[in-house]
Design a protein around this motif. Structure first.
Motif, PDB file in Angstrom:
ATOM      1  N   SER A 200      36.916  47.286  34.828  1.00 27.28           N
ATOM      2  CA  SER A 200      37.936  47.793  33.915  1.00 27.28           C
ATOM      3  C   SER A 200      39.209  48.221  34.633  1.00 27.28           C
ATOM      4  CB  SER A 200      37.383  48.971  33.112  1.00 27.28           C
ATOM      5  OG  SER A 200      36.996  50.035  33.975  1.00 27.28           O
ATOM      6  N   GLU A 201      39.112  48.514  35.937  1.00 26.81           N
ATOM      7  CA  GLU A 201      40.251  48.943  36.730  1.00 26.81           C
ATOM      8  C   GLU A 201      40.526  47.907  37.819  1.00 26.81           C
ATOM      9  OE1 GLU A 201      42.151  51.602  36.234  1.00 26.81           O
ATOM     10  OE2 GLU A 201      40.963  52.229  34.501  1.00 26.81           O
ATOM     11  N   PRO A 202      41.768  47.866  38.335  1.00 25.54           N
ATOM     12  CA  PRO A 202      42.074  46.919  39.416  1.00 25.54           C
ATOM     13  C   PRO A 202      41.127  47.094  40.595  1.00 25.54           C
ATOM     14  CG  PRO A 202      44.099  47.847  38.546  1.00 25.54           C
ATOM     15  CD  PRO A 202      42.972  48.611  37.899  1.00 25.54           C
ATOM     16  N   HIS A 223      40.089  41.763  37.304  1.00 22.85           N
ATOM     17  CA  HIS A 223      39.523  42.812  36.461  1.00 22.85           C
ATOM     18  C   HIS A 223      39.954  42.567  35.020  1.00 22.85           C
ATOM     19  CE1 HIS A 223      43.556  44.556  36.916  1.00 22.85           C
ATOM     20  NE2 HIS A 223      43.272  45.391  35.930  1.00 22.85           N
ATOM     21  N   ARG A 224      39.312  43.268  34.098  1.00 15.77           N
ATOM     22  CA  ARG A 224      39.555  43.074  32.663  1.00 15.77           C
ATOM     23  C   ARG A 224      39.915  44.410  32.033  1.00 15.77           C
ATOM     24  NH1 ARG A 224      36.479  38.819  30.847  1.00 15.77           N
ATOM     25  NH2 ARG A 224      37.333  39.273  28.788  1.00 15.77           N
ATOM     26  N   PRO A 225      41.191  44.783  32.034  1.00 16.17           N
ATOM     27  CA  PRO A 225      41.585  46.104  31.548  1.00 16.17           C
ATOM     28  C   PRO A 225      41.406  46.288  30.049  1.00 16.17           C
ATOM     29  CG  PRO A 225      43.518  44.762  32.010  1.00 16.17           C
ATOM     30  CD  PRO A 225      42.340  43.997  32.507  1.00 16.17           C
ATOM     31  N   GLU A 226      41.441  45.199  29.289  1.00 19.59           N
ATOM     32  CA  GLU A 226      41.293  45.273  27.838  1.00 19.59           C
ATOM     33  C   GLU A 226      40.964  43.882  27.309  1.00 19.59           C
ATOM     34  OE1 GLU A 226      45.394  45.495  25.844  1.00 19.59           O
ATOM     35  OE2 GLU A 226      45.772  46.276  27.873  1.00 19.59           O
ATOM     36  N   ASP A 227      40.548  43.809  26.057  1.00 19.68           N
ATOM     37  CA  ASP A 227      40.238  42.513  25.462  1.00 19.68           C
ATOM     38  C   ASP A 227      41.478  41.634  25.458  1.00 19.68           C
ATOM     39  OD1 ASP A 227      37.653  43.242  24.987  1.00 19.68           O
ATOM     40  OD2 ASP A 227      37.958  43.759  22.870  1.00 19.68           O
ATOM     41  N   GLY A 228      41.286  40.390  25.847  1.00 23.93           N
ATOM     42  CA  GLY A 228      42.388  39.437  25.814  1.00 23.93           C
ATOM     43  C   GLY A 228      43.301  39.488  27.015  1.00 23.93           C
ATOM     44  N   SER A 238      48.740  36.684  53.492  1.00 24.08           N
ATOM     45  CA  SER A 238      49.370  36.520  54.806  1.00 24.08           C
ATOM     46  C   SER A 238      50.760  35.928  54.712  1.00 24.08           C
ATOM     47  CB  SER A 238      48.492  35.621  55.690  1.00 24.08           C
ATOM     48  OG  SER A 238      47.229  36.197  55.899  1.00 24.08           O
ATOM     49  N   ASN A 239      51.092  35.354  53.532  1.00 24.49           N
ATOM     50  CA  ASN A 239      52.387  34.698  53.375  1.00 24.49           C
ATOM     51  C   ASN A 239      53.305  35.414  52.387  1.00 24.49           C
ATOM     52  OD1 ASN A 239      51.907  32.028  54.934  1.00 24.49           O
ATOM     53  ND2 ASN A 239      50.111  32.193  53.615  1.00 24.49           N
ATOM     54  N   GLY A 240      52.983  36.654  52.052  1.00 26.55           N
ATOM     55  CA  GLY A 240      53.811  37.354  51.084  1.00 26.55           C
ATOM     56  C   GLY A 240      53.321  38.767  50.858  1.00 26.55           C
ATOM     57  N   VAL A 241      53.752  39.348  49.753  1.00 22.78           N
ATOM     58  CA  VAL A 241      53.435  40.746  49.465  1.00 22.78           C
ATOM     59  C   VAL A 241      52.006  40.889  48.963  1.00 22.78           C
ATOM     60  CG1 VAL A 241      55.826  41.377  49.005  1.00 22.78           C
ATOM     61  CG2 VAL A 241      54.375  40.574  47.132  1.00 22.78           C
ATOM     62  N   ALA A 242      51.411  42.029  49.251  1.00 24.58           N
ATOM     63  CA  ALA A 242      50.068  42.356  48.780  1.00 24.58           C
ATOM     64  C   ALA A 242      49.927  43.869  48.764  1.00 24.58           C
ATOM     65  CB  ALA A 242      49.009  41.723  49.679  1.00 24.58           C
ATOM     66  N   ASP A 243      48.923  44.344  48.076  1.00 18.68           N
ATOM     67  CA  ASP A 243      48.626  45.771  48.029  1.00 18.68           C
ATOM     68  C   ASP A 243      47.112  45.930  48.012  1.00 18.68           C
ATOM     69  OD1 ASP A 243      48.723  48.600  47.523  1.00 18.68           O
ATOM     70  OD2 ASP A 243      48.344  48.145  45.408  1.00 18.68           O
ATOM     71  N   THR A 244      46.559  46.538  49.048  1.00 17.90           N
ATOM     72  CA  THR A 244      45.107  46.629  49.179  1.00 17.90           C
ATOM     73  C   THR A 244      44.463  47.467  48.082  1.00 17.90           C
ATOM     74  OG1 THR A 244      45.324  48.503  50.718  1.00 17.90           O
ATOM     75  CG2 THR A 244      45.162  46.280  51.683  1.00 17.90           C
ATOM     76  N   SER A 245      45.233  48.315  47.395  1.00 21.04           N
ATOM     77  CA  SER A 245      44.658  49.137  46.330  1.00 21.04           C
ATOM     78  C   SER A 245      44.377  48.333  45.066  1.00 21.04           C
ATOM     79  CB  SER A 245      45.588  50.298  45.977  1.00 21.04           C
ATOM     80  OG  SER A 245      46.691  49.857  45.196  1.00 21.04           O
ATOM     81  N   GLY A 246      45.070  47.204  44.906  1.00 20.98           N
ATOM     82  CA  GLY A 246      44.917  46.378  43.720  1.00 20.98           C
ATOM     83  C   GLY A 246      45.837  46.749  42.575  1.00 20.98           C
ATOM     84  N   TYR A 247      46.561  47.859  42.687  1.00 14.26           N
ATOM     85  CA  TYR A 247      47.352  48.361  41.562  1.00 14.26           C
ATOM     86  C   TYR A 247      48.808  47.879  41.552  1.00 14.26           C
ATOM     87  CZ  TYR A 247      43.802  51.603  39.839  1.00 14.26           C
ATOM     88  OH  TYR A 247      42.662  52.146  39.284  1.00 14.26           O
ATOM     89  N   ASN A 248      49.405  47.709  42.698  1.00 14.56           N
ATOM     90  CA  ASN A 248      50.860  47.587  42.760  1.00 14.56           C
ATOM     91  C   ASN A 248      51.398  46.164  42.847  1.00 14.56           C
ATOM     92  OD1 ASN A 248      51.271  50.458  42.757  1.00 14.56           O
ATOM     93  ND2 ASN A 248      50.559  50.473  44.884  1.00 14.56           N
ATOM     94  N   VAL A 249      50.539  45.190  43.167  1.00 12.57           N
ATOM     95  CA  VAL A 249      50.959  43.784  43.166  1.00 12.57           C
ATOM     96  C   VAL A 249      49.954  43.047  42.297  1.00 12.57           C
ATOM     97  CG1 VAL A 249      51.537  41.758  44.553  1.00 12.57           C
ATOM     98  CG2 VAL A 249      51.875  44.046  45.508  1.00 12.57           C
ATOM     99  N   MET A 250      50.253  43.001  41.014  1.00 10.40           N
ATOM    100  CA  MET A 250      49.273  42.524  40.042  1.00 10.40           C
ATOM    101  C   MET A 250      49.964  41.777  38.912  1.00 10.40           C
ATOM    102  SD  MET A 250      46.611  44.771  37.726  1.00 10.40           S
ATOM    103  CE  MET A 250      47.948  45.386  36.693  1.00 10.40           C
ATOM    104  N   ALA A 251      49.310  40.729  38.437  1.00 11.19           N
ATOM    105  CA  ALA A 251      49.787  39.981  37.276  1.00 11.19           C
ATOM    106  C   ALA A 251      48.806  40.160  36.126  1.00 11.19           C
ATOM    107  CB  ALA A 251      49.924  38.496  37.619  1.00 11.19           C
ATOM    108  N   ARG A 252      49.330  40.194  34.911  1.00 14.64           N
ATOM    109  CA  ARG A 252      48.501  40.259  33.710  1.00 14.64           C
ATOM    110  C   ARG A 252      48.543  38.892  33.033  1.00 14.64           C
ATOM    111  NH1 ARG A 252      47.575  45.230  31.048  1.00 14.64           N
ATOM    112  NH2 ARG A 252      48.345  44.358  29.072  1.00 14.64           N
ATOM    113  N   VAL A 253      47.355  38.365  32.747  1.00 14.66           N
ATOM    114  CA  VAL A 253      47.239  37.029  32.161  1.00 14.66           C
ATOM    115  C   VAL A 253      46.532  37.149  30.820  1.00 14.66           C
ATOM    116  CG1 VAL A 253      46.307  34.700  32.467  1.00 14.66           C
ATOM    117  CG2 VAL A 253      47.104  36.003  34.462  1.00 14.66           C
ATOM    118  N   GLY A 254      47.138  36.600  29.779  1.00 16.64           N
ATOM    119  CA  GLY A 254      46.494  36.582  28.474  1.00 16.64           C
ATOM    120  C   GLY A 254      45.381  35.544  28.448  1.00 16.64           C
TER     121      GLY A 254
END
Length: 267
Positions: A200-202, A223-228, A238-254
């Motif tokens: 439910s969380e990143p 992860h699946r924060p909500e339905d849909g 290694s070739n760009g931005v990342a965030d080990t916490s999972g919270y700050n570099v994230m995309a939401r996909v429907g």
């Protein structure tokens, strides 16, 4: 031995990104690349197989080239894969696709055949390193070239040379070498630790089961924060931005997993 400039000129496609059908991920610089090992990690049922399958089904939307794909589907049987692909290529609900297949309906068979014409499948439920290598070499003998993309679904199903977490690490390192040898973009699916089972969380980088995170150049967690909605976090890149916490570099996909449908663009 080559100097760097000469090595770069003769690198072929190594390091170049494959087509990314998710613009929200592409905008983050999250690219699967030729000659490198990438990983998609999430708990069972989070949709990681569906996510990678959608990527592979749509990779030839790139107008500049045609990709060839070899998928080791150890985690899913051919019946399950066929129903999911049928839904993904038609937009029809999974239950209806299953009924059409039972009726031997030519419409659904044609969609599955057309949608996977660039994909080869191996359904060995417990492939070894030598078994994977043999299939890749057989593909090259038949087609006269290595596959552009190799998908291994998933790490825990591979019969490695060692047991447990050490075996996971050995297999990941072996697949990294396979990517280097063939120049293919190798995509490895893997489970998350039990602490993140509800998804439910990143998921952070530390959620990768067995802490298998060294050979990969790109690691995405699901992860699946909500339905849909599916959240895709870039926890190593290694070739760009990342965030080990999972919270700050994230995309939401429907998503609509009842029809194996993924929507392009941020939601």
């Amino acid at each position: 031995m080559l100097n760097l400039a000469l090595a770069m000129r003769h690198r072929g496609e190594a390091g170049r990104p494959i087509y990314n059908p998710f613009p929200q991920l592409s905008a983050l610089g999250a690219h699967i690349r030729f000659g490198q090992l990438s990983m998609v990690c999430g708990p069972p049922g989070s949709g990681k197989t569906a996510f990678v399958t959608d990527w592979m089904l749509n990779v030839n939307n790139d107008p500049s080239r045609n990709y060839s794909v070899l998928i080791f589907s150890a985690d899913s049987d051919r019946g399950t894969v066929g129903i999911r692909v049928g839904a993904a290529t038609t937009g029809i609900a999974l239950s209806e696709v299953e009924k059409l297949l039972e009726e031997d309906n030519p419409f659904i068979w044609q969609h599955i055949e057309d949608g996977t014409s660039h994909i080869g499948y191996c359904f060995d439920s417990n492939p070894s390193h030598n078994g994977i290598k043999a299939q890749v070499y057989a593909y090259a003998l038949v087609h006269g070239k290595w596959p552009d993309i190799i998908v291994v679904d998933n790490l825990v199903d591979v019969d490695g040379d060692s047991d447990g977490w050490e075996g996971y690490s050995d297999t990941a390192a072996w697949l990294k070498n396979l990517a280097t040898q063939t120049g293919a973009a190798v995509v490895l699916l893997h489970h998350a630790t039990g602490a993140f089972a509800d998804a439910s969380e990143p998921l952070p980088l530390s959620a990768v089961l067995g802490k298998v995170d060294r050979p990969q150049r790109l690691i995405l967690t699901i992860h699946r924060p909500e339905d849909g909605i599916m959240g895709v976090s870039v926890v190593k890149n290694s070739n760009g931005v990342a965030d080990t916490s999972g919270y700050n570099v994230m995309a939401r996909v429907g998503i609509d997993l009842s029809r194996m449908t993924f929507y392009r663009g941020e939601v």
